[in-house]
Design an enzyme around this catalytic site. Structure first.
Site, PDB file in Angstrom:
ATOM      1  N   SER A  17     -10.279   0.148   3.860  1.00  0.00           N
ATOM      2  CA  SER A  17      -9.510  -0.242   5.050  1.00  0.00           C
ATOM      3  C   SER A  17      -8.906   0.999   5.700  1.00  0.00           C
ATOM      4  CB  SER A  17      -8.390  -1.210   4.674  1.00  0.00           C
ATOM      5  OG  SER A  17      -8.953  -2.400   4.182  1.00  0.00           O
TER       6      SER A  17
ATOM      7  N   ARG B  38       0.818  -1.231   0.000  1.00  0.00           N
ATOM      8  CA  ARG B  38       0.000   0.000   0.000  1.00  0.00           C
ATOM      9  C   ARG B  38       0.849   1.277   0.000  1.00  0.00           C
ATOM     10  NH1 ARG B  38      -2.485  -3.528  -1.274  1.00  0.00           N
ATOM     11  NH2 ARG B  38      -4.373  -4.401  -0.382  1.00  0.00           N
TER      12      ARG B  38
ATOM     13  N   GLU C  62      -3.923   3.479   6.762  1.00  0.00           N
ATOM     14  CA  GLU C  62      -3.847   3.259   5.306  1.00  0.00           C
ATOM     15  C   GLU C  62      -4.506   4.448   4.609  1.00  0.00           C
ATOM     16  OE1 GLU C  62      -4.730  -0.637   3.778  1.00  0.00           O
ATOM     17  OE2 GLU C  62      -5.591   0.183   1.940  1.00  0.00           O
TER      18      GLU C  62
HETATM   19  C1  LIG Z   1     -15.540   0.393  -0.255  1.00  0.00           C
HETATM   20  C2  LIG Z   1     -14.056   0.520  -0.474  1.00  0.00           C
HETATM   21  C3  LIG Z   1     -13.300  -0.614  -0.720  1.00  0.00           C
HETATM   22  C4  LIG Z   1     -11.929  -0.512  -0.926  1.00  0.00           C
HETATM   23  N1  LIG Z   1     -11.219  -1.649  -1.172  1.00  0.00           N
HETATM   24  C5  LIG Z   1      -9.888  -1.566  -1.415  1.00  0.00           C
HETATM   25  C6  LIG Z   1      -9.116  -2.739  -1.703  1.00  0.00           C
HETATM   26  O1  LIG Z   1      -9.613  -3.850  -1.750  1.00  0.00           O
HETATM   27  N2  LIG Z   1      -7.790  -2.594  -1.946  1.00  0.00           N
HETATM   28  C7  LIG Z   1      -7.176  -1.390  -1.914  1.00  0.00           C
HETATM   29  O2  LIG Z   1      -5.966  -1.313  -2.154  1.00  0.00           O
HETATM   30  N3  LIG Z   1      -7.873  -0.261  -1.637  1.00  0.00           N
HETATM   31  C8  LIG Z   1      -9.209  -0.316  -1.398  1.00  0.00           C
HETATM   32  N4  LIG Z   1      -9.912   0.819  -1.115  1.00  0.00           N
HETATM   33  C9  LIG Z   1      -9.207   2.113  -1.029  1.00  0.00           C
HETATM   34  C10 LIG Z   1      -9.120   2.896  -2.338  1.00  0.00           C
HETATM   35  O3  LIG Z   1     -10.189   2.556  -3.212  1.00  0.00           O
HETATM   36  C11 LIG Z   1      -7.797   2.687  -3.036  1.00  0.00           C
HETATM   37  O4  LIG Z   1      -6.693   3.092  -2.234  1.00  0.00           O
HETATM   38  C12 LIG Z   1      -7.725   3.459  -4.359  1.00  0.00           C
HETATM   39  O5  LIG Z   1      -6.591   3.039  -5.087  1.00  0.00           O
HETATM   40  C13 LIG Z   1      -7.671   4.967  -4.164  1.00  0.00           C
HETATM   41  O6  LIG Z   1      -7.874   5.576  -5.418  1.00  0.00           O
HETATM   42  P1  LIG Z   1      -8.565   7.007  -5.535  1.00  0.00           P
HETATM   43  O7  LIG Z   1      -8.583   7.385  -6.963  1.00  0.00           O
HETATM   44  O8  LIG Z   1      -9.868   7.018  -4.835  1.00  0.00           O
HETATM   45  O9  LIG Z   1      -7.493   7.887  -4.756  1.00  0.00           O
HETATM   46  P2  LIG Z   1      -7.727   9.033  -3.673  1.00  0.00           P
HETATM   47  O10 LIG Z   1      -8.411   8.447  -2.478  1.00  0.00           O
HETATM   48  O11 LIG Z   1      -8.358  10.204  -4.294  1.00  0.00           O
HETATM   49  O12 LIG Z   1      -6.226   9.378  -3.295  1.00  0.00           O
HETATM   50  C14 LIG Z   1      -5.405   8.421  -2.646  1.00  0.00           C
HETATM   51  C15 LIG Z   1      -3.941   8.886  -2.742  1.00  0.00           C
HETATM   52  O13 LIG Z   1      -3.527   8.800  -4.108  1.00  0.00           O
HETATM   53  C16 LIG Z   1      -3.036  10.057  -4.559  1.00  0.00           C
HETATM   54  N5  LIG Z   1      -3.385  10.190  -5.974  1.00  0.00           N
HETATM   55  C17 LIG Z   1      -4.606  10.013  -6.564  1.00  0.00           C
HETATM   56  N6  LIG Z   1      -4.523  10.181  -7.894  1.00  0.00           N
HETATM   57  C18 LIG Z   1      -3.219  10.467  -8.153  1.00  0.00           C
HETATM   58  C19 LIG Z   1      -2.479  10.760  -9.351  1.00  0.00           C
HETATM   59  N7  LIG Z   1      -3.062  10.800 -10.557  1.00  0.00           N
HETATM   60  N8  LIG Z   1      -1.163  11.047  -9.242  1.00  0.00           N
HETATM   61  C20 LIG Z   1      -0.533  11.014  -8.041  1.00  0.00           C
HETATM   62  N9  LIG Z   1      -1.179  10.751  -6.877  1.00  0.00           N
HETATM   63  C21 LIG Z   1      -2.500  10.466  -6.942  1.00  0.00           C
HETATM   64  C22 LIG Z   1      -3.729  11.095  -3.669  1.00  0.00           C
HETATM   65  O14 LIG Z   1      -2.983  12.289  -3.602  1.00  0.00           O
HETATM   66  C23 LIG Z   1      -3.748  10.349  -2.334  1.00  0.00           C
HETATM   67  O15 LIG Z   1      -2.487  10.445  -1.701  1.00  0.00           O
HETATM   68  C24 LIG Z   1     -11.291   0.752  -0.887  1.00  0.00           C
HETATM   69  C25 LIG Z   1     -12.053   1.903  -0.654  1.00  0.00           C
HETATM   70  C26 LIG Z   1     -13.423   1.791  -0.443  1.00  0.00           C
HETATM   71  C27 LIG Z   1     -14.205   3.047  -0.209  1.00  0.00           C
END
Ligand SMILES: Cc1cc2nc3c(=O)[nH]c(=O)nc-3n(C[C@H](O)[C@H](O)[C@H](O)COP(=O)(O)OP(=O)(O)OC[C@H]3O[C@@H](n4cnc5c(N)ncnc54)[C@H](O)[C@@H]3O)c2cc1C
Length: 320
Positions: free
Chosen positions: A229, A180, A299
């Site tokens: 998480s 992660r 996380e």
């Molecule tokens: C119901 C639910 C289930 C989930 N299950 C999982 C799972 O099974 N496994 C898992 O790993 N995660 C899970 N997650 C967490 C989340 O979906 C992941 O971490 C996902 O990859 C985050 O992507 P996001 O676009 O929403 O990023 P954001 O939440 O918007 O940002 C997360 C981080 O990424 C950075 N970021 C985003 N886009 C960019 C970019 N283009 N360039 C540089 N930095 C960037 C942001 O600055 C921040 O630091 C879950 C979340 C929810 C709500």
């Protein structure tokens, strides 16, 4: 600084940009938690060239941060100073198979859509994205993973712009992946990636995707306002087990609750503020430390400033 003051300070430096600027943009409209204060200015660049021009134009002492789909973000109630960049679907949301086993995808594509593109192309190894509600940029930053697969296993190379608008292409090794986590410099904004899968028949891929969805529906509160998480799994155990053993399943502070269904998921039951959510998380960390001696690491990414009078000491263990 609020949005209007920030833009006034920049004068006509931003003239010519094609993307959309929103002043004092409510991050509670953007994040899955549906909580948190406003960003001074939310900028949605039209494409990579527009983003580079923006980064060149904004002086380096003004903060620029990044938000994807907001499924892993807890924004504090004081909001986020400076600019927050969110990649537009139009400029960064495309994906296509470029060989029988490789896909090139823009960083704003939702993970679910990426899985669907891989299915259409008969490329295996992307089914786990079907269950992750974020976008590719967030997956690249977080090394998102599920069902025994992580993003790092799929990445060939990543295109990114640095704070000065310069283009970089990072190899898988340069992304510095761990659980992660990516060690890639914090200022980099990922714009697209070349991803590697393997040839697989569509029936198998579809079955894997269905299994992912079924598993989610039964064990995770996926229809709640949550950030997934809350804590990383500590070595040798699962975060949820430690949260449970410390008696925190269902624990509530204000409108924030540790989900009774999956106690490593924090949920906004409707009225939670960023403060409620973070205070709950720190309280759980403190109780787990007291109960089992384990220090849980967040996380979920916490960003922004506290509202005056609502500051939270990180890891408030000793106070409780
Ligand atoms: C119901 C639910 C289930 C989930 N299950 C999982 C799972 O099974 N496994 C898992 O790993 N995660 C899970 N997650 C967490 C989340 O979906 C992941 O971490 C996902 O990859 C985050 O992507 P996001 O676009 O929403 O990023 P954001 O939440 O918007 O940002 C997360 C981080 O990424 C950075 N970021 C985003 N886009 C960019 C970019 N283009 N360039 C540089 N930095 C960037 C942001 O600055 C921040 O630091 C879950 C979340 C929810 C709500």
């Amino acid at each position: 600084m609020n949005g209007a003051i920030l833009l006034e300070r920049l004068g006509d430096r931003l003239a010519g940009l094609r993307g959309r600027m929103t002043l004092d943009a409510g991050m509670d409209k953007v994040t899955w938690f549906r909580a948190g204060g406003p960003a001074d200015v939310l900028f949605q660049p039209a494409d990579e060239e527009d983003l580079a021009a923006f980064l060149r134009a904004v002086p380096e002492d003004i903060p620029v941060s990044m938000v994807g789909i907001g499924s892993n973000l807890l924004v504090r109630d004081g909001g986020i100073r400076g600019f927050v960049v969110r990649l537009s679907a139009k400029g960064f949301g495309q994906a296509e198979a470029v060989s029988p086993t490789q896909i090139r995808a823009g960083a704003s594509i939702p993970d679910k859509r990426l899985a669907a593109v891989a299915l259409e192309a008969g490329i295996g190894g992307f089914h786990f994205y079907h269950g992750i509600p974020g976008g590719l940029g967030g997956a690249l930053r977080m090394n998102a993973g599920a069902n025994g697969v992580e993003t790092r296993e799929r990445v060939v190379e990543v295109r990114a712009l640095d704070r000065r608008g310069e283009l970089h292409v990072l190899s898988n090794a340069e992304m510095g992946y761990a659980y992660r986590h990516s060690d890639a410099p914090k200022d980099l904004i990922f714009t697209s990636a070349l991803m590697q899968g393997y040839a697989e028949d569509r029936t198998t891929i579809q079955a894997d995707m269905d299994a992912v969805q079924h598993h989610r529906e039964t064990v995770q509160p996926i229809r709640e306002k949550t950030g997934g998480s809350t804590f990383k799994n500590p070595p040798g155990t699962s975060a949820w087990k430690e949260v449970d053993k410390a008696g925190c399943r269902g624990l509530m502070i204000g409108g924030a609750q540790m989900s009774p269904m999956h106690c490593n998921f924090m949920i906004n039951t409707g009225t939670a503020t960023g403060y409620d959510l973070e205070f709950l998380g720190e309280t759980v960390r403190a109780r787990v430390l007291e109960h089992s001696g384990i220090r849980l690491d967040w996380e979920i990414k916490r960003v922004g400033t506290f509202r005056a009078g609502h500051e939270i000491d990180p890891f408030l263990g000793q106070m409780l």
